[in-house]
Structures are given as C-alpha cells and as structure tokens.
Design a protein around this motif. Sequence first.
Motif, PDB file in Angstrom:
ATOM      1  N   TYR A  43       0.867  -1.176   0.000  1.00  0.00           N
ATOM      2  CA  TYR A  43       0.000   0.000   0.000  1.00  0.00           C
ATOM      3  C   TYR A  43       0.903   1.224   0.000  1.00  0.00           C
ATOM      4  O   TYR A  43       1.789   1.354   0.839  1.00  0.00           O
ATOM      5  N   LEU A  44       0.673   2.134  -0.949  1.00  0.00           N
ATOM      6  CA  LEU A  44       1.482   3.340  -1.084  1.00  0.00           C
ATOM      7  C   LEU A  44       0.564   4.554  -0.960  1.00  0.00           C
ATOM      8  O   LEU A  44      -0.459   4.643  -1.648  1.00  0.00           O
ATOM      9  N   ARG A  45       0.938   5.460  -0.108  1.00  0.00           N
ATOM     10  CA  ARG A  45       0.181   6.702   0.051  1.00  0.00           C
ATOM     11  C   ARG A  45       1.176   7.847  -0.061  1.00  0.00           C
ATOM     12  O   ARG A  45       2.171   7.892   0.634  1.00  0.00           O
ATOM     13  N   GLN A  46       0.857   8.759  -0.968  1.00  0.00           N
ATOM     14  CA  GLN A  46       1.736   9.894  -1.218  1.00  0.00           C
ATOM     15  C   GLN A  46       0.980  11.173  -0.874  1.00  0.00           C
ATOM     16  O   GLN A  46      -0.158  11.386  -1.314  1.00  0.00           O
ATOM     17  N   GLU A  47       1.620  11.982  -0.094  1.00  0.00           N
ATOM     18  CA  GLU A  47       1.005  13.249   0.305  1.00  0.00           C
ATOM     19  C   GLU A  47       0.949  14.193  -0.894  1.00  0.00           C
ATOM     20  O   GLU A  47       1.848  14.210  -1.740  1.00  0.00           O
ATOM     21  N   ASP A  48      -0.121  14.925  -0.971  1.00  0.00           N
ATOM     22  CA  ASP A  48      -0.234  15.949  -2.014  1.00  0.00           C
ATOM     23  C   ASP A  48       0.726  17.092  -1.698  1.00  0.00           C
ATOM     24  O   ASP A  48       0.808  17.552  -0.555  1.00  0.00           O
ATOM     25  N   VAL A  49       1.443  17.510  -2.725  1.00  0.00           N
ATOM     26  CA  VAL A  49       2.359  18.648  -2.574  1.00  0.00           C
ATOM     27  C   VAL A  49       1.719  19.845  -3.293  1.00  0.00           C
ATOM     28  O   VAL A  49       1.314  19.728  -4.454  1.00  0.00           O
ATOM     29  N   THR A  55       1.465  27.970 -11.434  1.00  0.00           N
ATOM     30  CA  THR A  55       1.858  26.855 -12.293  1.00  0.00           C
ATOM     31  C   THR A  55       0.658  25.960 -12.534  1.00  0.00           C
ATOM     32  O   THR A  55      -0.226  25.813 -11.698  1.00  0.00           O
ATOM     33  N   VAL A  56       0.670  25.372 -13.684  1.00  0.00           N
ATOM     34  CA  VAL A  56      -0.389  24.436 -14.044  1.00  0.00           C
ATOM     35  C   VAL A  56       0.171  23.034 -13.848  1.00  0.00           C
ATOM     36  O   VAL A  56       1.258  22.718 -14.346  1.00  0.00           O
ATOM     37  N   THR A  57      -0.554  22.203 -13.129  1.00  0.00           N
ATOM     38  CA  THR A  57      -0.060  20.839 -12.879  1.00  0.00           C
ATOM     39  C   THR A  57      -1.067  19.827 -13.379  1.00  0.00           C
ATOM     40  O   THR A  57      -2.263  20.074 -13.431  1.00  0.00           O
ATOM     41  N   GLN A  58      -0.543  18.674 -13.725  1.00  0.00           N
ATOM     42  CA  GLN A  58      -1.385  17.532 -14.139  1.00  0.00           C
ATOM     43  C   GLN A  58      -0.953  16.344 -13.275  1.00  0.00           C
ATOM     44  O   GLN A  58       0.227  16.013 -13.208  1.00  0.00           O
ATOM     45  N   GLN A  59      -1.900  15.694 -12.625  1.00  0.00           N
ATOM     46  CA  GLN A  59      -1.596  14.558 -11.768  1.00  0.00           C
ATOM     47  C   GLN A  59      -1.852  13.278 -12.548  1.00  0.00           C
ATOM     48  O   GLN A  59      -2.941  13.064 -13.066  1.00  0.00           O
ATOM     49  N   PHE A  60      -0.804  12.419 -12.650  1.00  0.00           N
ATOM     50  CA  PHE A  60      -0.918  11.166 -13.403  1.00  0.00           C
ATOM     51  C   PHE A  60      -1.180   9.956 -12.509  1.00  0.00           C
ATOM     52  O   PHE A  60      -1.716   8.965 -12.963  1.00  0.00           O
ATOM     53  N   ASN A  61      -0.790  10.004 -11.268  1.00  0.00           N
ATOM     54  CA  ASN A  61      -0.981   8.883 -10.338  1.00  0.00           C
ATOM     55  C   ASN A  61      -1.926   9.297  -9.218  1.00  0.00           C
ATOM     56  O   ASN A  61      -1.932  10.450  -8.799  1.00  0.00           O
ATOM     57  N   ALA A  62      -2.659   8.329  -8.727  1.00  0.00           N
ATOM     58  CA  ALA A  62      -3.533   8.584  -7.581  1.00  0.00           C
ATOM     59  C   ALA A  62      -2.661   8.767  -6.346  1.00  0.00           C
ATOM     60  O   ALA A  62      -1.584   8.185  -6.243  1.00  0.00           O
TER      61      ALA A  62
END
Length: 175
Positions: A43-49, A55-62
């Motif tokens: 199980y992997l959990r990554q904090e939102d930065v 800046t415009v960002t695009q999130q590719f992974n949940a």
Amino acid sequence: CFALALERNERIAVVGEDYFQSTLLRDRALAALAPETSLRGTYLRQEDVAPPQGTVTQQFNAPSRLDYSLRVRQPIFNGFKEAYALQQIGQIVNARRSTLRQERLNLLLTLAGAFYGTLQAQKEVSTLEESVRLQQERLREVQARQRLGLARKTEVLLIETQVTLAESRLVRARN
C-alpha cells in the motif's frame, strides 16, 4: 480395561509416535512436490504537494495505491527422485500403520489372557475351598468312627494327609 491399557502402554505409545512421524515425513515429501506460492501486498500513500503559485499541474498517479503480486514457482523437472521417495515413504507409512495395529492386537490378546486367567484362578480357589471343606468334614466323620472303633488309625492318617494336601493346593491357588 483395553482403553486404559492403550493409554498406559509404553510400547503402543512408541509405535504410535513412529507412525505419526512417518505421516509427517510423507506430508513433507508431498509439500516438496507442490509449487511454492507467495502473495505480497503493498500500500502506497503519497502526500499531495502544493504546486507553486501560477503553475499548471497535471496529476498522473492517484495519491494512494494498492498493489498485489502473486508468485508461483514450480520446477519443471526435478527428476524422478521425489516420486520414488514419496512411494517409499508411503510404504513406510503402511508398514508402521500395520505395526501399530499388530501391537494393539497383541495388547488385546495379552489383556484377554490375563482377564480369563484371573477368572480361572478365582474359580479354582472357590473349587478348592469347597474341596477343603468336604475333606475336613470327611476327616471329622472318620475320627468319629475311630473313636467308636469302626475305623483304623491308618484311615484317619490317610484322610488327614488328603486334607493337608488340599489345603496346600488352596494356599498355592490363592497366592
């Protein structure tokens, strides 16, 4: 009596343990032929930065992810060694099962012999007690006849010998 003897008999316990050990050996041999499997979960959990301003960002992974991996390993050819070993272990298990069965039967026969031997000894004692009683009664009759002059001293001595012999047999049977 047989159930109690089974619980307390050391020979039955030793043979039973040998049988149990051989079944464990067979289970290990079967396990060696079966494929190795493993299942692993992650199980992997990554904090939102927070991105910098403007800046415009695009999130590719949940931001959180659950991964499973299943691994199965089976050697294609180990030779016939394991198959022959398994066959030999099966024969050992059967032999030890037969030995255990034979030991149980031997114990049953020994126990039955002791039981019926005890019954026979009890009946022999009761028969000898009755015999001694009858011999003593006969001795009293012969002694009374001797006092009246109807029997000789040798007849009394013969009956006394028979009474003593019957009493000694009774003591041996009781012992």
